[in-house]
Design a protein around this motif. Sequence first.
Motif, PDB file in Angstrom:
ATOM      1  N   PHE A  53       0.853  -1.180   0.000  1.00 32.47           N
ATOM      2  CA  PHE A  53       0.000   0.000   0.000  1.00 32.47           C
ATOM      3  C   PHE A  53       0.896   1.240   0.000  1.00 32.47           C
ATOM      4  O   PHE A  53       2.043   1.191   0.459  1.00 32.47           O
ATOM      5  CB  PHE A  53      -0.897   0.022   1.233  1.00 32.47           C
ATOM      6  N   LEU A 101       1.918  -5.491   3.800  1.00 28.78           N
ATOM      7  CA  LEU A 101       0.636  -5.818   4.424  1.00 28.78           C
ATOM      8  C   LEU A 101       0.690  -5.807   5.947  1.00 28.78           C
ATOM      9  O   LEU A 101      -0.340  -5.700   6.601  1.00 28.78           O
ATOM     10  CB  LEU A 101       0.159  -7.198   3.952  1.00 28.78           C
ATOM     11  N   GLY A 105       2.387  -3.531   7.687  1.00 27.07           N
ATOM     12  CA  GLY A 105       2.678  -2.188   8.162  1.00 27.07           C
ATOM     13  C   GLY A 105       4.155  -1.843   8.177  1.00 27.07           C
ATOM     14  O   GLY A 105       4.534  -0.746   8.605  1.00 27.07           O
ATOM     15  N   TYR A 163      -4.883   1.346   3.850  1.00 23.69           N
ATOM     16  CA  TYR A 163      -5.067   0.060   4.536  1.00 23.69           C
ATOM     17  C   TYR A 163      -6.531  -0.145   4.928  1.00 23.69           C
ATOM     18  O   TYR A 163      -7.104  -1.217   4.705  1.00 23.69           O
ATOM     19  CB  TYR A 163      -4.209   0.021   5.806  1.00 23.69           C
ATOM     20  N   SER A 182      -9.099  -3.089   2.665  1.00 26.97           N
ATOM     21  CA  SER A 182      -8.750  -4.358   3.310  1.00 26.97           C
ATOM     22  C   SER A 182      -9.420  -5.540   2.622  1.00 26.97           C
ATOM     23  O   SER A 182      -8.900  -6.655   2.624  1.00 26.97           O
ATOM     24  CB  SER A 182      -9.128  -4.327   4.791  1.00 26.97           C
ATOM     25  N   GLU A 192      -6.167  -1.380  10.624  1.00 30.76           N
ATOM     26  CA  GLU A 192      -4.867  -1.163  10.021  1.00 30.76           C
ATOM     27  C   GLU A 192      -3.776  -1.847  10.841  1.00 30.76           C
ATOM     28  O   GLU A 192      -3.900  -2.000  12.051  1.00 30.76           O
ATOM     29  CB  GLU A 192      -4.536   0.337   9.948  1.00 30.76           C
TER      30      GLU A 192
END
Length: 422
Positions: A116, A133, A135, A390, A394, A405
């Motif tokens: 992202f 994915l 973070g 995020y 999703s 998130e």
Amino acid sequence: MSCSVLLGIIITQSGCIINTRAEAGEVVATGRREAEGDKVRRSNIARCAVALRDDGPATAAELARRTGLSRPTAETVVAALMERGLVTESSDLTPGGRGTGRPARIYRFHSAKGYFAGVDVGQHAIKVVVGDLAGRVVGAVEEPTDESFVGAGRMDAVKRVIGHALATAGVSGHELAAMGVAVPGLVGDGGQLIVSHIFPDWEGVDIAGHLSAQYDCAVRVENDTRLASLAEHRLGAARLADDVICLFAGHRLSMGLILGGQVRRGHHGAAGEVGDIVFSGHVDRTGQLRWTTASSAEEVFRQAAAGQQDSQQEVERFVSGLSRGVATVAMAIDPDLIVIGGGLSRAEEALLEPLRTAVNAEITVPVRPKIVGSELGAESVVLGALARAYGEFSEIFFGVDGVREPAIDIAAVRSHGSGKGA
């Protein structure tokens, strides 16, 4: 075979009675049960994926304990996640499987399945952060802009910086699942910039459409202040608070609202757009802050701290006017918290302490709003854009909306941001 139909009952020639309404009801009920079962399956898949993402690798038995699912259900869900590529089986094995001495398989969340991006298209710089994915920030780039970046040239610059961030992260364009984009101004539901004092040449432009066509991914465009407020609520000073006012003071004054734990857009997407009204005495027609004793707020506060009387008086006038606006909005909402962000938040208690005093003096009822500084500083907007990507998309990976998130690595964003253009 002849028959007659009356009130949903079919009577055949042989006298057999068929209740079509009952059978139709059974079909409807079956459809509902199947839909409900599918909903439960998707929910279980998302629950297990998030448990592996946030809490680390686990065996099927451990995953069942974390999620409250039965072990057979956890095993079924893991198989589905592996088919989607969201989970991989680790080469590490642990004793304690179903048979004596039989190793149990360990499953890991595959964070590199997709990526992202958060994009902050600012007046003076373009910032892009790319995260996987889970973070983990894998790339971040900031490049300054100038007055020559207008119209199509600005869009080209945005695409170039996004491309630079992806290259820095080692991520190809087709691996990018979605991006959140922050722009100054009023943004419509479809991603068009409706009104912007900062980027009037982008008004009516389908920003989301341009970027989606370029990168073949989902794009959500939103007001920069609103995304900065989202970041403070999810990652910064307003964590766990339900009702929050976020005031950002830098080159301009802007406000974002969190109500009931959700960013408030309003019917026209204009919630919080009070800077030109409530703080009109301190901004020009484009919403930019006006200063008389120096060219920037930072310099005014520096001169005031150094004892320059004219700057001290200007700071006092600014705080006084700011406090009336803050108090007015605060008493309309009665928030848990007021967060002060933007460039002026770097003044810290030199701004916050007199502002608290002045706001309290404006309020005539026994209410004392809690006023704190931003914890995210200059990264709040781009972090909010990434968090929005995020949160909004999703379903692409997890099959359900509303998956929370991941814990975005803020320190990595700041570390990356200390490079080019910072």
